[in-house]
Design a protein around this motif. Structure first.
Motif, PDB file in Angstrom:
ATOM      1  N   ASN A   1       0.662  -1.249  -0.061  1.00 30.80           N
ATOM      2  CA  ASN A   1      -0.062  -0.098   0.151  1.00 30.80           C
ATOM      3  C   ASN A   1       0.817   1.304  -0.002  1.00 30.80           C
ATOM      4  N   SER A   2       2.087   0.992   0.346  1.00 33.08           N
ATOM      5  CA  SER A   2       3.281   2.138   0.077  1.00 33.08           C
ATOM      6  C   SER A   2       3.758   1.769  -1.541  1.00 33.08           C
ATOM      7  N   PRO A   3       3.028   2.121  -2.294  1.00 37.00           N
ATOM      8  CA  PRO A   3       3.638   1.692  -3.838  1.00 37.00           C
ATOM      9  C   PRO A   3       4.979   1.971  -4.356  1.00 37.00           C
ATOM     10  N   LYS A   4       5.371   3.198  -3.781  1.00 43.74           N
ATOM     11  CA  LYS A   4       6.757   3.812  -4.199  1.00 43.74           C
ATOM     12  C   LYS A   4       7.767   2.886  -3.434  1.00 43.74           C
ATOM     13  N   LEU A   5       7.573   2.762  -2.306  1.00 41.78           N
ATOM     14  CA  LEU A   5       8.595   1.959  -1.291  1.00 41.78           C
ATOM     15  C   LEU A   5       8.380   0.396  -1.680  1.00 41.78           C
ATOM     16  N   PHE A   6       7.445  -0.138  -1.972  1.00 38.34           N
ATOM     17  CA  PHE A   6       7.319  -1.588  -2.515  1.00 38.34           C
ATOM     18  C   PHE A   6       7.838  -1.531  -3.948  1.00 38.34           C
ATOM     19  N   GLY A   7       7.730  -0.616  -4.748  1.00 42.97           N
ATOM     20  CA  GLY A   7       8.429  -0.882  -6.004  1.00 42.97           C
ATOM     21  C   GLY A   7       9.811  -0.664  -5.957  1.00 42.97           C
ATOM     22  N   TRP A   8      10.326   0.365  -5.206  1.00 37.10           N
ATOM     23  CA  TRP A   8      11.764   0.201  -5.220  1.00 37.10           C
ATOM     24  C   TRP A   8      12.430  -1.033  -4.403  1.00 37.10           C
ATOM     25  N   PHE A   9      11.979  -1.791  -3.340  1.00 38.10           N
ATOM     26  CA  PHE A   9      12.206  -2.867  -2.778  1.00 38.10           C
ATOM     27  C   PHE A   9      12.030  -3.965  -3.788  1.00 38.10           C
TER      28      PHE A   9
END
Length: 147
Positions: free
Chosen positions: A68-76
């Motif tokens: 639900n934190s798409p930027k953080l998830f995407g970077w991960f």
């Protein structure tokens, strides 16, 4: 969740295939049994860092919805996977050179080091996203009632 599942499945296939490649490639090239080559540990790296870690991330995603934190998830997701593919690829390259009796170069170590840096950066983003989701979940959950 589907991204995590698919990636874990791909790493499972790659990990098992790497083990098969190690066994067959060393036999085909009469590589002495018991002598070390990085090919021997590629399958465990792929199975552990790819398959198992992403399955654990899938369980945590189901529990806390950290995507639900798409930027953080995407970077991960992209940093971690790029790092793992780069690291495993360099291990395969180095291992093949060892089996063939050829010298490795500092370039292979340097690129593998870059892969490790990307994995580390990916894990930092993983914990940032997970920490945010866990904190949000704790605030939304009712306090336990004392008996």
């Amino acid at each position: 969740m589907k991204k995590l599942f698919n990636a874990a499945f791909i790493y499972m296939i790659l990990g098992v295939s790497a083990g098969l490649f190690y066994r067959e490639f060393t036999k085909a090239n009469d590589f002495p049994a018991g002598e070390f080559t990085q090919l021997a540990v590629v399958h465990t790296h792929l199975l552990t860092l790819g398959f198992i870690v992403l399955l654990i991330a899938l369980v945590l995603e189901k529990t806390f919805a950290f995507s639900n934190s798409p930027k953080l998830f995407g970077w991960f997701f992209w940093l971690y996977n790029a790092g793992l593919v780069l690291t495993a690829g360099m291990m395969v390259w180095h291992g093949i050179l060892t089996v063939l009796g050829e010298e490795s170069s500092a370039m292979i170590s340097g690129i593998a080091g870059l892969g490790h840096i990307l994995i580390t950066a990916g894990m930092i983003f993983f914990f940032l996203a997970l920490g945010r989701a866990v904190t949000k979940s704790a605030k939304e959950s009712p306090a336990p009632v004392a008996a």
